[in-house]
Write a protein that holds these residues in place. Structure first.
Motif, PDB file in Angstrom:
ATOM      1  N   THR A 204       5.080   6.168  -1.682  1.00  0.00           N
ATOM      2  CA  THR A 204       4.935   5.523  -2.985  1.00  0.00           C
ATOM      3  C   THR A 204       3.471   5.422  -3.383  1.00  0.00           C
TER       4      THR A 204
ATOM      5  N   THR B  69       4.893  -2.467  -2.398  1.00  0.00           N
ATOM      6  CA  THR B  69       4.447  -1.596  -1.310  1.00  0.00           C
ATOM      7  C   THR B  69       3.575  -2.375  -0.336  1.00  0.00           C
TER       8      THR B  69
ATOM      9  N   PRO C 120       6.575   3.227   1.804  1.00  0.00           N
ATOM     10  CA  PRO C 120       5.352   2.675   1.210  1.00  0.00           C
ATOM     11  C   PRO C 120       4.225   3.699   1.091  1.00  0.00           C
TER      12      PRO C 120
END
Length: 100
Positions: A11, A91, A8
């Protein structure tokens, strides 16, 4: 073994950097391939990878190939704006899940 929890955060960094869809997916794929390859000997040593799990992996190869081609097609067709919205939503959801 929690190194994939960085997904996460990584990203978010890629989206904030305004990388195109293909660059985000490609960079993440290579990064996690390398990380998981490094973790493989430890997984074998801990008994997480066994002959039975490798047999299951072999059975699932056709699904992997279909998913790879399907994902590549989808990545080529999704707009940058929609990709970023979906990635940010997922996310956020995975970040909440990791905090539980």
């Amino acid at each position: 073994m929690i190194a994939n929890a960085a997904g996460p955060v990584m990203t978010l960094y890629f989206v904030a950097s305004r990388l195109p869809v293909q660059a985000i997916l490609g960079t993440a794929a290579w990064f996690f391939l390398i990380v998981n390859t490094i973790k493989l000997p430890f997984s074998v040593g801990l008994g997480l990878v066994t002959s039975e799990s490798l047999l299951l992996d072999l059975i699932l190869v056709p699904s992997l190939v279909l998913g790879a081609f399907g994902g590549r097609m989808a990545a080529g067709r999704i707009s940058q704006a929609w990709f970023e919205r979906v990635v940010l939503l997922l996310t956020f959801a995975s970040g909440i899940y990791l905090l539980r």
